[in-house]
Write an enzyme that holds these catalytic residues in place. Structure first.
Site: not given
Ligand code: PMP
Length: 305
Positions: A45
């Site tokens: 992120k």
């Molecule tokens: N894995 C983790 C540890 C995350 O924090 C996130 C985001 N919430 C994701 C996967 C999934 O990413 P996305 O929001 O882009 O689907």
């Protein structure tokens, strides 16, 4: 390498290759995991936080006195807070109570204010609260990762091209976890444009609704949805893998013990799903997945005990 801001070292993460010497899979097949936990804020992120804030500044939506407000399970908050420091902006994050304490402490360390919403209202409760705050606070900017098309765009323009450059035409399948759906849909769209034959498999924990299951709480953090993310509607997905907490955590522990990969439980779940996928494909297949974040932020949740 000498740098003056951490945003300079976001992205360009390494890819880890697993073969049948490591885990059971057909001969000459491989799983490739993009090690996004090695980003400076510890997760995938960081890309999103930097992209959203840079985009907001460039389009004039963010100015010097803007406060960033966002509902987040933590990693998006950390990514936004890190980028906000480079632009000297205030941040407020609305976090459902159950999410890891470490993530909340890191957001605070980066200068953010945390507001809690009740666990039983899920991320939907945090979204509602953020929208209310944005109405009350002057000069606020709500990136809204769950609705903002710049979320998948961030990955379409960064992670997709990196994976394509590193692994090129040999990719058989792309397998990744779905939270907001930004990572999955952005990367999937880019890879599919390079090779229309690539299979696309989304990963969710038990307790998420994408395979038709009922919404309930789960221990795997960061993935799983209470509603179908809008970003999934414009790509053709070959299937969803629903991974139990037990299997996701078992692989999270194995990745640490076998390869020294200190990753969170969404990485363990993604690896489990990638392994299921490679095992149903012919010999010589290549499955790409993502390890989104680091284990350090879940130690209080006893992920290794
Ligand atoms: N894995 C983790 C540890 C995350 O924090 C996130 C985001 N919430 C994701 C996967 C999934 O990413 P996305 O929001 O882009 O689907």
């Amino acid at each position: 390498m000498v740098i003056t801001t951490l945003t300079d070292i976001i992205g360009h993460t390494p890819v880890f290759k697993f073969t049948n010497k490591d885990y059971p899979m057909p001969e000459h097949s491989a799983i490739y995991a993009k090690l996004e936990y090695l980003n400076p804020g510890g997760s995938i992120k960081d890309r999103l936080g930097y992209y959203l804030i840079k985009h907001g500044v460039q389009t004039g939506k963010i100015t010097a006195d803007t406060t960033i407000i966002e509902p987040t399970a933590g990693n998006t908050g950390i990514g936004l807070a890190l980028a906000a420091l480079s632009f000297h902006l205030k941040t407020i994050f609305v976090v459902p109570e159950q999410f890891s304490l470490e993530k909340q402490q890191i957001m605070k360390a980066l200068g953010a204010t945390i507001i809690h919403t009740p666990s039983d209202l899920g991320i939907t409760g945090a979204i509602k609260k953020s929208k209310e705050l944005a109405k009350e606070i002057k000069h606020s900017f709500l990136p809204m990762q769950f609705e903002n098309p710049e979320n998948p765009a961030a990955y379409y323009h960064t992670l997709g091209p990196e994976i394509s450059k590193e692994l090129g035409t040999k990719i058989t399948s792309f397998v990744a976890g779905i939270g907001s759906g930004g990572t999955f849909s952005g990367v999937a769209r880019y890879l599919k444009e390079q090779n229309s034959l690539i299979r696309l498999i989304g990963v969710e924990p038990e307790g998420s609704i994408l395979n038709g299951g009922k919404s309930h709480s789960h221990k795997i953090e960061g993935i799983g949805v209470e509603f179908v993310p809008p970003f999934l509607s414009d790509i053709s997905i070959d299937g969803f893998e629903t991974i139990s907490d037990q299997e996701g955590f078992a692989y999270t522990r194995q990745l640490a013990k076998n390869q020294g990969l200190l990753v969170g439980s969404s990485s363990g779940a993604a690896f489990a799903a990638a392994l299921h996928e490679v095992q149903r494909l012919p010999a010589g297949s290549s499955v790409v997945t993502i390890f989104p974040d680091t284990a350090d932020r879940y130690l209080s949740k006893a992920i290794y005990l």
